[in-house]
Design a protein around this motif. Structure first.
Motif, PDB file in Angstrom:
ATOM      1  N   PHE A  67      34.282  61.443  48.181  1.00 24.37           N
ATOM      2  CA  PHE A  67      34.939  60.384  49.040  1.00 24.37           C
ATOM      3  C   PHE A  67      35.029  59.065  48.511  1.00 24.37           C
ATOM      4  CE2 PHE A  67      34.656  57.265  52.495  1.00 24.37           C
ATOM      5  CZ  PHE A  67      35.997  57.534  53.038  1.00 24.37           C
ATOM      6  N   LEU A  68      33.661  58.674  48.018  1.00 27.78           N
ATOM      7  CA  LEU A  68      33.630  57.442  47.309  1.00 27.78           C
ATOM      8  C   LEU A  68      34.582  57.260  46.167  1.00 27.78           C
ATOM      9  CD1 LEU A  68      29.747  56.802  47.785  1.00 27.78           C
ATOM     10  CD2 LEU A  68      31.546  55.720  48.829  1.00 27.78           C
ATOM     11  N   THR A  69      34.553  58.230  45.096  1.00 26.80           N
ATOM     12  CA  THR A  69      35.372  58.349  44.071  1.00 26.80           C
ATOM     13  C   THR A  69      36.860  58.214  44.365  1.00 26.80           C
ATOM     14  OG1 THR A  69      33.798  59.471  42.981  1.00 26.80           O
ATOM     15  CG2 THR A  69      35.824  59.211  41.752  1.00 26.80           C
ATOM     16  N   PHE A  70      37.224  58.897  45.418  1.00 25.22           N
ATOM     17  CA  PHE A  70      38.422  58.961  45.710  1.00 25.22           C
ATOM     18  C   PHE A  70      38.737  57.346  46.531  1.00 25.22           C
ATOM     19  CE2 PHE A  70      42.002  59.178  49.200  1.00 25.22           C
ATOM     20  CZ  PHE A  70      42.815  59.855  48.229  1.00 25.22           C
ATOM     21  N   VAL A  71      38.040  56.910  47.197  1.00 25.65           N
ATOM     22  CA  VAL A  71      38.340  55.387  47.737  1.00 25.65           C
ATOM     23  C   VAL A  71      38.293  54.477  46.680  1.00 25.65           C
ATOM     24  CG1 VAL A  71      37.330  53.716  48.870  1.00 25.65           C
ATOM     25  CG2 VAL A  71      37.578  56.088  50.188  1.00 25.65           C
ATOM     26  N   ILE A  72      37.392  54.660  45.571  1.00 24.27           N
ATOM     27  CA  ILE A  72      37.328  53.473  44.500  1.00 24.27           C
ATOM     28  C   ILE A  72      38.807  53.520  43.617  1.00 24.27           C
ATOM     29  CG2 ILE A  72      36.352  53.089  42.389  1.00 24.27           C
ATOM     30  CD1 ILE A  72      33.624  53.653  43.763  1.00 24.27           C
ATOM     31  N   VAL A  73      39.208  54.977  43.328  1.00 25.38           N
ATOM     32  CA  VAL A  73      40.213  55.172  42.603  1.00 25.38           C
ATOM     33  C   VAL A  73      41.777  54.766  43.179  1.00 25.38           C
ATOM     34  CG1 VAL A  73      41.776  56.978  41.640  1.00 25.38           C
ATOM     35  CG2 VAL A  73      39.192  57.093  41.172  1.00 25.38           C
ATOM     36  N   ILE A  74      41.819  54.863  44.546  1.00 20.86           N
ATOM     37  CA  ILE A  74      42.922  54.441  45.434  1.00 20.86           C
ATOM     38  C   ILE A  74      42.673  52.843  45.190  1.00 20.86           C
ATOM     39  CG2 ILE A  74      43.824  54.567  47.511  1.00 20.86           C
ATOM     40  CD1 ILE A  74      44.410  57.035  46.141  1.00 20.86           C
ATOM     41  N   ALA A  75      41.775  52.211  45.564  1.00 13.85           N
ATOM     42  CA  ALA A  75      41.519  50.873  45.617  1.00 13.85           C
ATOM     43  C   ALA A  75      42.322  50.060  44.477  1.00 13.85           C
ATOM     44  CB  ALA A  75      40.278  50.271  45.869  1.00 13.85           C
ATOM     45  N   PHE A  76      41.629  50.847  43.041  1.00 14.40           N
ATOM     46  CA  PHE A  76      42.020  50.366  41.745  1.00 14.40           C
ATOM     47  C   PHE A  76      43.423  50.312  41.566  1.00 14.40           C
ATOM     48  CE2 PHE A  76      42.407  51.207  37.269  1.00 14.40           C
ATOM     49  CZ  PHE A  76      42.104  49.804  36.730  1.00 14.40           C
ATOM     50  N   GLN A  77      44.027  51.571  41.998  1.00 15.91           N
ATOM     51  CA  GLN A  77      45.406  51.732  41.680  1.00 15.91           C
ATOM     52  C   GLN A  77      46.265  50.910  42.728  1.00 15.91           C
ATOM     53  OE1 GLN A  77      46.969  53.449  39.404  1.00 15.91           O
ATOM     54  NE2 GLN A  77      45.017  53.813  38.455  1.00 15.91           N
ATOM     55  N   TYR A  78      45.918  50.569  43.776  1.00  9.23           N
ATOM     56  CA  TYR A  78      46.709  49.711  44.634  1.00  9.23           C
ATOM     57  C   TYR A  78      46.545  48.233  44.174  1.00  9.23           C
ATOM     58  CZ  TYR A  78      48.143  46.822  48.649  1.00  9.23           C
ATOM     59  OH  TYR A  78      48.570  45.878  49.318  1.00  9.23           O
ATOM     60  N   ARG A  79      45.242  47.983  43.527  1.00 12.39           N
ATOM     61  CA  ARG A  79      45.310  46.366  43.066  1.00 12.39           C
ATOM     62  C   ARG A  79      46.168  46.584  41.959  1.00 12.39           C
ATOM     63  NH1 ARG A  79      39.951  43.346  43.044  1.00 12.39           N
ATOM     64  NH2 ARG A  79      39.445  43.274  44.801  1.00 12.39           N
ATOM     65  N   LYS A  80      46.462  47.493  41.070  1.00  7.94           N
ATOM     66  CA  LYS A  80      47.122  47.400  39.783  1.00  7.94           C
ATOM     67  C   LYS A  80      48.623  47.459  40.301  1.00  7.94           C
ATOM     68  CE  LYS A  80      47.670  50.708  36.324  1.00  7.94           C
ATOM     69  NZ  LYS A  80      47.180  51.834  35.549  1.00  7.94           N
ATOM     70  N   ASP A  81      48.939  47.899  41.549  1.00  8.44           N
ATOM     71  CA  ASP A  81      50.636  47.976  41.702  1.00  8.44           C
ATOM     72  C   ASP A  81      50.755  46.960  42.802  1.00  8.44           C
ATOM     73  OD1 ASP A  81      50.925  50.077  39.883  1.00  8.44           O
ATOM     74  OD2 ASP A  81      50.644  51.667  41.488  1.00  8.44           O
ATOM     75  N   ARG A  82      49.706  46.194  43.153  1.00  9.98           N
ATOM     76  CA  ARG A  82      50.196  45.292  44.339  1.00  9.98           C
ATOM     77  C   ARG A  82      51.524  44.467  44.037  1.00  9.98           C
ATOM     78  NH1 ARG A  82      45.490  41.239  45.976  1.00  9.98           N
ATOM     79  NH2 ARG A  82      44.468  42.758  44.554  1.00  9.98           N
ATOM     80  N   ASN A  83      51.490  43.740  42.794  1.00 11.75           N
ATOM     81  CA  ASN A  83      52.878  42.935  42.587  1.00 11.75           C
ATOM     82  C   ASN A  83      54.030  43.546  42.715  1.00 11.75           C
ATOM     83  OD1 ASN A  83      51.317  40.666  42.137  1.00 11.75           O
ATOM     84  ND2 ASN A  83      51.040  41.099  39.854  1.00 11.75           N
ATOM     85  N   LEU A  84      54.224  44.983  42.173  1.00 10.61           N
ATOM     86  CA  LEU A  84      55.462  45.908  42.389  1.00 10.61           C
ATOM     87  C   LEU A  84      55.580  46.148  43.783  1.00 10.61           C
ATOM     88  CD1 LEU A  84      55.063  48.268  39.507  1.00 10.61           C
ATOM     89  CD2 LEU A  84      56.631  46.794  39.473  1.00 10.61           C
ATOM     90  N   HIS A  85      54.634  46.411  44.527  1.00 14.25           N
ATOM     91  CA  HIS A  85      54.772  46.466  46.068  1.00 14.25           C
ATOM     92  C   HIS A  85      55.235  45.259  46.767  1.00 14.25           C
ATOM     93  CE1 HIS A  85      53.049  50.628  45.952  1.00 14.25           C
ATOM     94  NE2 HIS A  85      52.041  50.059  45.501  1.00 14.25           N
ATOM     95  N   ARG A  86      54.714  44.239  46.462  1.00 14.45           N
ATOM     96  CA  ARG A  86      55.472  42.923  47.151  1.00 14.45           C
ATOM     97  C   ARG A  86      56.646  42.694  46.844  1.00 14.45           C
ATOM     98  NH1 ARG A  86      50.384  38.974  45.716  1.00 14.45           N
ATOM     99  NH2 ARG A  86      48.906  39.945  47.465  1.00 14.45           N
TER     100      ARG A  86
END
Length: 61
Positions: A14-33
């Motif tokens: 669970f902790l690894t999954f949350v960390i990976v998802i958070a990292f990927q979201y930060r990476k794609d934040r500009n595209l999402h916006r």
């Protein structure tokens, strides 16, 4: 119900999954916006529709 090893594995997974998802979201934040502007209004409309259905159900129950 669960062994100690299973609980440790679940917690680490669970902790690894949350960390990976958070990292990927930060990476794609500009595209999402850029590409998904205004989608929050779709979410608000959907939640409002579900709330309306629940209200109507409880009024006529």
């Amino acid at each position: 119900m669960f062994t100690t090893g299973q609980l440790i594995f679940a917690l680490l997974f669970f902790l690894t999954f949350v960390i990976v998802i958070a990292f990927q979201y930060r990476k794609d934040r500009n595209l999402h916006r850029r590409y998904y502007k205004g989608t929050v209004w779709i979410l608000i409309a959907f939640v409002g529709f579900i709330a309306l259905l629940a209200t109507v159900k409880f009024m006529f129950m």
